[in-house]
Motif scaffolding. Structure first.
Motif, mmCIF file in Angstrom:
data_model
loop_
_atom_site.group_PDB
_atom_site.id
_atom_site.type_symbol
_atom_site.label_atom_id
_atom_site.label_comp_id
_atom_site.label_asym_id
_atom_site.label_seq_id
_atom_site.Cartn_x
_atom_site.Cartn_y
_atom_site.Cartn_z
ATOM 1 N N ASP A 87 7.527 28.587 77.504
ATOM 2 C CA ASP A 87 7.155 27.188 77.400
ATOM 3 C C ASP A 87 7.984 26.524 76.316
ATOM 4 O O ASP A 87 8.489 27.176 75.409
ATOM 5 N N PRO A 88 8.133 25.185 76.382
ATOM 6 C CA PRO A 88 8.984 24.494 75.423
ATOM 7 C C PRO A 88 8.585 24.728 73.975
ATOM 8 O O PRO A 88 9.434 24.729 73.098
ATOM 9 N N ASP A 89 7.280 24.874 73.694
ATOM 10 C CA ASP A 89 6.879 25.029 72.308
ATOM 11 C C ASP A 89 6.543 26.471 71.954
ATOM 12 O O ASP A 89 5.893 26.741 70.965
ATOM 13 N N GLU A 90 7.009 27.417 72.765
ATOM 14 C CA GLU A 90 6.830 28.827 72.416
ATOM 15 C C GLU A 90 8.033 29.284 71.622
ATOM 16 O O GLU A 90 9.164 29.179 72.075
ATOM 17 N N ARG A 91 7.822 29.760 70.422
ATOM 18 C CA ARG A 91 8.917 30.221 69.585
ATOM 19 C C ARG A 91 9.479 31.518 70.148
ATOM 20 O O ARG A 91 8.890 32.175 71.007
ATOM 21 N N SER A 92 10.666 31.897 69.610
ATOM 22 C CA SER A 92 11.304 33.117 70.089
ATOM 23 C C SER A 92 10.509 34.352 69.715
ATOM 24 O O SER A 92 10.752 35.429 70.247
ATOM 25 N N LEU A 93 9.587 34.194 68.790
ATOM 26 C CA LEU A 93 8.730 35.315 68.418
ATOM 27 C C LEU A 93 7.360 34.771 68.060
ATOM 28 O O LEU A 93 7.246 33.905 67.207
ATOM 29 N N ARG A 94 6.320 35.270 68.711
ATOM 30 C CA ARG A 94 4.960 34.837 68.400
ATOM 31 C C ARG A 94 4.325 35.837 67.447
ATOM 32 O O ARG A 94 4.649 37.010 67.442
ATOM 33 N N ARG A 95 3.401 35.323 66.659
ATOM 34 C CA ARG A 95 2.670 36.214 65.776
ATOM 35 C C ARG A 95 1.900 37.230 66.610
ATOM 36 O O ARG A 95 1.281 36.895 67.617
ATOM 37 N N GLU A 96 1.936 38.483 66.190
ATOM 38 C CA GLU A 96 1.190 39.517 66.896
ATOM 39 C C GLU A 96 -0.297 39.342 66.619
ATOM 40 O O GLU A 96 -0.746 39.427 65.473
ATOM 41 N N VAL A 97 -1.058 39.079 67.663
ATOM 42 C CA VAL A 97 -2.516 38.937 67.554
ATOM 43 C C VAL A 97 -3.138 39.888 68.569
ATOM 44 O O VAL A 97 -3.185 39.591 69.765
ATOM 45 N N PRO A 98 -3.595 41.065 68.133
ATOM 46 C CA PRO A 98 -4.130 42.058 69.075
ATOM 47 C C PRO A 98 -5.261 41.519 69.937
ATOM 48 O O PRO A 98 -5.377 41.879 71.113
ATOM 49 N N GLN A 99 -6.075 40.620 69.370
ATOM 50 C CA GLN A 99 -7.219 40.097 70.120
ATOM 51 C C GLN A 99 -6.789 39.264 71.323
ATOM 52 O O GLN A 99 -7.562 39.034 72.247
ATOM 53 N N ARG A 100 -5.543 38.793 71.318
ATOM 54 C CA ARG A 100 -5.059 37.953 72.401
ATOM 55 C C ARG A 100 -5.129 38.667 73.750
ATOM 56 O O ARG A 100 -5.300 38.021 74.798
ATOM 57 N N LEU B 187 -9.711 31.658 65.237
ATOM 58 C CA LEU B 187 -9.964 31.704 66.681
ATOM 59 C C LEU B 187 -9.292 30.522 67.376
ATOM 60 O O LEU B 187 -8.659 30.688 68.428
ATOM 61 N N CYS B 188 -9.406 29.341 66.790
ATOM 62 C CA CYS B 188 -8.737 28.171 67.359
ATOM 63 C C CYS B 188 -7.228 28.369 67.377
ATOM 64 O O CYS B 188 -6.548 28.005 68.353
ATOM 65 N N ASN B 189 -6.689 28.943 66.299
ATOM 66 C CA ASN B 189 -5.251 29.180 66.227
ATOM 67 C C ASN B 189 -4.778 30.135 67.314
ATOM 68 O O ASN B 189 -3.649 30.012 67.807
ATOM 69 N N PRO C 123 -3.492 35.046 58.713
ATOM 70 C CA PRO C 123 -4.763 35.746 58.960
ATOM 71 C C PRO C 123 -5.289 36.477 57.724
ATOM 72 O O PRO C 123 -6.493 36.456 57.453
ATOM 73 N N ARG C 124 -4.379 37.101 56.971
ATOM 74 C CA ARG C 124 -4.835 37.828 55.779
ATOM 75 C C ARG C 124 -5.337 36.879 54.704
ATOM 76 O O ARG C 124 -6.293 37.197 53.985
ATOM 77 N N ARG C 125 -4.700 35.714 54.584
ATOM 78 C CA ARG C 125 -5.206 34.735 53.624
ATOM 79 C C ARG C 125 -6.654 34.375 53.936
ATOM 80 O O ARG C 125 -7.504 34.296 53.037
ATOM 81 N N MET C 126 -6.928 34.154 55.198
ATOM 82 C CA MET C 126 -8.270 33.760 55.580
ATOM 83 C C MET C 126 -9.282 34.890 55.363
ATOM 84 O O MET C 126 -10.392 34.665 54.884
ATOM 85 N N TRP C 127 -8.890 36.106 55.693
ATOM 86 C CA TRP C 127 -9.820 37.220 55.525
ATOM 87 C C TRP C 127 -10.064 37.542 54.055
ATOM 88 O O TRP C 127 -11.170 37.958 53.684
ATOM 89 N N VAL C 128 -9.061 37.337 53.208
ATOM 90 C CA VAL C 128 -9.283 37.503 51.764
ATOM 91 C C VAL C 128 -10.308 36.485 51.286
ATOM 92 O O VAL C 128 -11.202 36.811 50.483
ATOM 93 N N LEU C 129 -10.211 35.249 51.790
ATOM 94 C CA LEU C 129 -11.198 34.230 51.425
ATOM 95 C C LEU C 129 -12.587 34.588 51.930
ATOM 96 O O LEU C 129 -13.584 34.387 51.231
#
Length: 238
Positions: A8-21, A89-91, A174-180
């Protein structure tokens, strides 16, 4: 509009790895949102709404701490802790609708990046205001927020050079959020554990913010190193 199976036009050449996806529940939820005509951009905005609620909850917990209302403070800290994973989750879902759901738009990158940066600032600066009984806590919160934005800026800078996105580093989003989240939940025990030792309410959150700040510095260094490596490898003289 892209055809099925093409980027897709707004898909970067590399997406963040999200196992839950790849989990069934995530796919079903994304499918439900698509059937209900939710858009990726709308979900990106929803992530900011959760961040704003989390920020407000952190600030409210700070006022409750100053008033000595530990039960109310605990309630607000739990609300803040819940908002962080809802933001993540929204991200995840906005990307799933944009890429797997073929609902990308020309402004998708803008909605993917800008709300994330706003959300980082809201959560991290808000956590600083939750710990106003600790000297310097607000400053630590803003420093952590600034460094978090810098990690994303460096990643985007590499992508702007035509390189893959580099999500590496010890303190990605993700780690920033989980630390919080961990900091907020552990803060619930401060009145029983730390206050009797003479430490103010908010000490744990400040410690979490320091971890985020230091981890963000390390993340910036890692990403800059990788970007420089890729640029040198691309150079004709390499």
């Amino acid at each position: 509009m892209s055809t099925p199976g093409t980027p897709d036009p707004d898909e970067r050449s590399l997406r963040r790895e999200v196992p839950q996806r790849s989990t069934n529940w995530a796919k079903r939820l994304a499918g439900l949102l698509r059937a209900l005509r939710f858009t990726p951009n709308g979900i990106s905005i929803a992530s900011v709404a959760f961040a704003a609620l989390g920020c407000a909850a952190f600030v409210a917990s700070g006022f409750a701490a100053a008033s000595g209302e530990d039960a109310l403070r605990a309630t607000w800290l739990v609300v803040a802790a819940l908002c962080a994973p809802l933001r993540l989750l929204c991200n995840m879902l906005d990307g799933m609708l944009a890429v797997e759901g073929s609902l990308s738009s020309p402004t998708g990158d803008l909605y993917n990046e800008v709300p994330d940066r706003v959300s980082d600032v809201l959560f991290l600066a808000g956590a600083g205001y939750a710990a106003t009984l600790v000297p310097g806590a607000v400053t630590v919160g803003w420093v952590a927020a600034t460094l978090a934005v810098l990690t994303a800026y460096v990643r985007s800078l590499g992508a702007a050079q035509g390189l893959s996105n580099h999500f590496e580093g010890p303190m990605a989003k993700p780690r920033r959020m989980w630390v919080l989240v961990v900091g907020a939940l552990l803060s619930l025990f401060e009145p029983m554990v730390l206050v009797p030792l003479g430490l103010p309410r908010g000490t744990v959150l400040v410690a979490a913010l320091v971890v985020v700040a230091l981890g963000s510095v390390a993340t910036v260094i890692v990403r800059l190193t990788l970007i420089a490596r890729d640029l040198n490898a691309r150079s004709p003289q390499a």
